[in-house]
Design an enzyme around this catalytic site. Structure first.
Site, PDB file in Angstrom:
ATOM      1  N   LYS A   1       0.865  -1.015  -0.078  1.00  0.00           N
ATOM      2  CA  LYS A   1       0.001   0.113   0.061  1.00  0.00           C
ATOM      3  C   LYS A   1       0.719   1.245   0.150  1.00  0.00           C
ATOM      4  CE  LYS A   1      -4.230  -1.650   0.114  1.00  0.00           C
ATOM      5  NZ  LYS A   1      -5.205  -1.219  -1.098  1.00  0.00           N
TER       6      LYS A   1
ATOM      7  N   GLU B   1      -9.726   6.587   2.975  1.00  0.00           N
ATOM      8  CA  GLU B   1     -10.760   5.516   3.457  1.00  0.00           C
ATOM      9  C   GLU B   1      -9.930   4.232   3.692  1.00  0.00           C
ATOM     10  OE1 GLU B   1     -10.123   3.387   0.057  1.00  0.00           O
ATOM     11  OE2 GLU B   1     -10.638   5.569  -0.054  1.00  0.00           O
TER      12      GLU B   1
ATOM     13  N   SER C   1       1.557  -9.702  -0.925  1.00  0.00           N
ATOM     14  CA  SER C   1       1.088  -8.404  -1.062  1.00  0.00           C
ATOM     15  C   SER C   1       1.150  -7.669   0.437  1.00  0.00           C
ATOM     16  CB  SER C   1      -0.211  -8.247  -1.492  1.00  0.00           C
ATOM     17  OG  SER C   1      -1.131  -8.891  -0.338  1.00  0.00           O
TER      18      SER C   1
END
Lengths: 298, 432
Positions: free
Chosen positions: B107, B129, B400
């Site tokens: 991320k 968000e 991930s």
């Protein structure tokens, strides 16, 4: 403008003096009470009534209307029931459906998918079945807040085919080429967003409204101002400032919400709505008179 | 030396494999800009900034981004051969270790890129968000790193599921606002953040956390995440002398998926497999409006949500369904439009892995390789277990994110099941 005369009823609503355009969510808190509430707005002087068809992700709405949409969905509202609801109303005002594009786009997709699965083609319905059904139900126009003019060609064509107006929202931040593109697509009236943000009643009237109306002066289509108008005094000032109509949603939905939370009799809530509608309509008319008198004295 | 090593920053940003969608935000019939009018000027401004800074490297944006990714983020992340899994599946399995990126997930690539872009644009405030909390955490870290005030919207239900990430966001100085509408998950948090943005567009940038939303977000987020496949492709060539046969990544909204696939899309010999959350079942309860899965590529239909036309879990009226996954990071009813397009084109194969297989994948990777994966990532390893015989000889799987954030959920879910390879905790009566 695309075809400003699609709906004669909406054109007529703006023809003689200011239009009062209230909004309620169809089916809030249930279809029976909602019918009484919409008819009360009509008695209170509504010229056009915007009926909300609830979508599960209403990104343009503030909390008041979002909660109303949830109440309606929880009570079982669907597009088909919405159209039946509109057909059952006994009102003089022109009806406009306000909803989100996914519902418009998906309407009739179940049948299309079955057919496409049989034929092996991709399912593709588009907005035409929704507009055709809306026209049959007596709906005179559509407002789709998450559909920008750039993506609106299929819906514009369907609305022209079935004689519906397609109302677009103009924000305080809309200028230049975007404004031209929107105004080239709009018909019926343009929804002038009084201030940035989402829907919701406010205690004052934004200065942004005056600037927005100024930018729109050269376009020959009725300008109805919404977002934040909750009293007759607000309506008076908005119309005196040059608006051709006022759109009021959250202040009316608040009355419905209070009725639902306090379990008030339907007739009592309807009376309150009619009284508030009358106050707003009269405010708009006072604003119009003061504007006319100003022009005449000049 | 790989073929990409000689490219300049500008050439890298303008790689032909990433041209899809840049022109008008359209991926075939998907994509677009379906947002309230009040947001359109902000989106035009962002499109302009994306073209100038990200594509044309104006003011050295891309150079600064890459430098910060290296120094603050810890890139490049390794491409590691997984010896036990390779033995188990009788083929070479390589792991792209995005779990080793600062913050513990891919991320940060996107969050750092967008917060830096907001700074270049002169914005004064960041909003975001988050579902599982990884994107919110990455944004909060990036905002603290770049000295920008930040507000993160998070569903109340997700807050309860992901308390450590809430704490991390607050530690980094961000405000966390609970969203109580609907079921209190990611899609409600996205709607709430869009409302904030509609009111504050003039000084605020909305850091969308995946390749979803209106143009330019899907292309911009893909470009920031494409560093994963850019490195993985070079590392695969360097380590193995050729391209992988298969690239596998889990898919929720699709940012790690598209980041892992981007540089391989034009390599037609490489099979691309997007692993979605099959939840408890792929059946849908239309009456209740519930999809007990989050497999919108696999089981969704075309529609319009949160600014884009894409594949969605929806009922026949077009109402968005409540989705489900054991992993809150995959629990979203939509997916990026580019992935929807690549699936329709036959370039990406969508597959669904259910909660049970994902949990087994979580335990398997932990016990065999010493890597505790995020529950999102665990779906990719569930796929590997079930389908390894269909794969080629050299498989790259994107790890991930790491699983620290998911330990509470993993313990709770493990207790409900008889999971193969799970630790026996019965002798530890004091609780952990």
């Amino acid at each position: 403008m695309a075809d400003a005369d699609n709906s004669e009823a909406i054109a007529a609503a703006f023809a003689d003096g200011p239009a009062f355009v209230p909004y309620l969510v169809a089916g809030d808190p249930d279809e029976s009470a909602s019918t009484a509430y919409v008819e009360a707005l009509d008695r209170g002087g509504a010229d056009v009534i915007e009926l909300g068809l609830p979508f599960s992700e209403p990104i343009a709405e503030g909390s008041t209307i979002q909660e109303a949409l949830v109440r309606s969905l929880d009570a079982g509202m669907t597009p088909d029931r919405f159209f039946a609801f509109a057909e059952g109303l006994d009102v003089d005002a022109a009806l406009v459906c306000m909803t989100y594009y996914n519902l418009v786009y998906q309407y009739g997709s179940g049948e299309a998918r079955s057919a496409s699965n049989a034929s092996g083609d991709a399912a593709s319905t588009g907005p035409r079945p929704f507009v055709e059904r809306a026209a049959a139900a007596g709906i005179e126009g559509l407002v789709v807040p998450d559909l920008p003019a750039e993506e609106a060609d299929p819906l514009r064509e369907a609305c022209d085919e079935f004689g519906l107006d397609l109302v677009f929202i103009v924000a305080p931040t809309t200028r230049g080429d975007r404004l031209d593109r929107i105004m080239a697509n709009v018909s019926g009236y343009v929804y002038v967003q009084a201030r940035l943000g989402t829907t919701g009643a406010r205690d004052d009237v934004s200065d942004q409204t005056t600037a927005s109306l100024g930018r729109l002066r050269e376009y020959d289509v009725p300008k109805a101002v919404g977002f934040g108008i909750s009293t007759g005094d607000h309506a008076e000032r908005i119309v005196a400032g040059g608006a051709d109509g006022v759109i009021v949603g959250s202040a009316l939905v608040d009355v419905v919400a209070e009725g639902a939370s306090e379990d008030l009799p339907t007739a009592e809530v309807a009376d309150r709505l009619e009284a508030l509608a009358r106050e707003l309509k009269e405010g708009a008319e006072r604003g119009y008179r003061s504007r006319t008198e100003t022009v005449e004295s000049a | 030396m790989s073929e990409t090593d000689t490219r300049t920053t500008e050439e890298t940003a303008r790689r032909p494999g990433r041209e899809r969608g840049r022109e008008d935000g359209k991926f075939g019939r998907y994509g677009g800009q379906y947002v309230p009018e009040a947001l359109m000027p902000a989106i035009s401004e962002l499109t302009d900034a994306y073209e100038r800074y990200v594509l044309d490297n104006e003011d050295g944006f891309v150079d600064e981004f890459r430098e910060r990714l290296a120094d603050f983020g810890g890139r490049p992340t390794p491409l590691q051969r997984a010896d036990r899994l390779s033995e188990r599946y009788d083929r070479d399995v390589y792991l792209k270790r995005e779990d080793l990126l600062h913050g513990g997930a891919h991320k940060l690539n996107n969050a750092l890129g967008q917060v830096l872009l907001a700074k270049y644009m002169g914005k004064e405030r960041i909003i975001a968000e988050t579902g599982a909390g990884q994107h919110g955490t990455a944004t909060a870290m990036a905002a603290a790193h770049l000295d920008m005030p930040c507000t993160v919207y998070m569903g109340e239900r997700d807050i309860n599921r992901q308390r450590p990430n809430v704490f991390r966001m607050k530690l980094n100085g961000s405000e966390v606002k609970p969203v109580t509408t609907g079921r209190g998950t990611l899609k409600e948090a996205i709607s709430e953040t869009m409302r904030d943005w509609a009111e504050t567009v003039e000084d605020t940038h909305y850091v969308i956390g995946s390749i979803v939303g209106p143009h330019p977000f899907p292309v911009m987020v893909r470009d920031f995440q494409a560093i994963i496949s850019e490195e993985a492709r070079e590392q695969a060539i360097e380590k193995t002398g050729g391209l992988p046969t298969d690239v596998v990544a889990c898919a929720g909204g699709g940012s790690n998926t598209m980041g892992t696939f981007a540089e391989f899309v034009d390599d037609e010999s490489v099979a691309l497999r997007a692993v979605e959350a099959g939840g408890s079942t792929l059946e849908v309860d239309e009456e209740a409006g519930v999809a007990p899965n989050s497999a919108s590529l696999y089981a969704g239909d075309e529609g319009v949500l949160h600014g884009a036309r894409t594949k969605l879990l929806q009922d026949s009226d077009g109402q968005i369904m409540e989705s489900h996954s054991i992993s809150s990071g995959l629990d979203y009813a939509g997916v990026g439009p580019e992935l929807a397009y690549l699936v329709d084109e036959g370039r990406v194969e969508p597959v669904a892995v259910d909660d049970d297989a994902a949990l087994e994948g979580f335990h398997r990777l932990s016990s065999t390789e010493g890597i505790i994966p995020a529950l999102e990532t665990a779906h990719a390893f569930g796929f590997l277990e079930e389908h390894h015989e269909e794969l080629g000889e050299r498989v790259v799987v994107n790890v991930s994110g790491r699983g620290d954030k998911d330990l509470d959920a993993a313990i709770e879910e493990t207790d409900k099941r008889d999971v193969d390879g799970a630790p026996d905790m019965s002798m530890f009566t004091g609780g952990i």
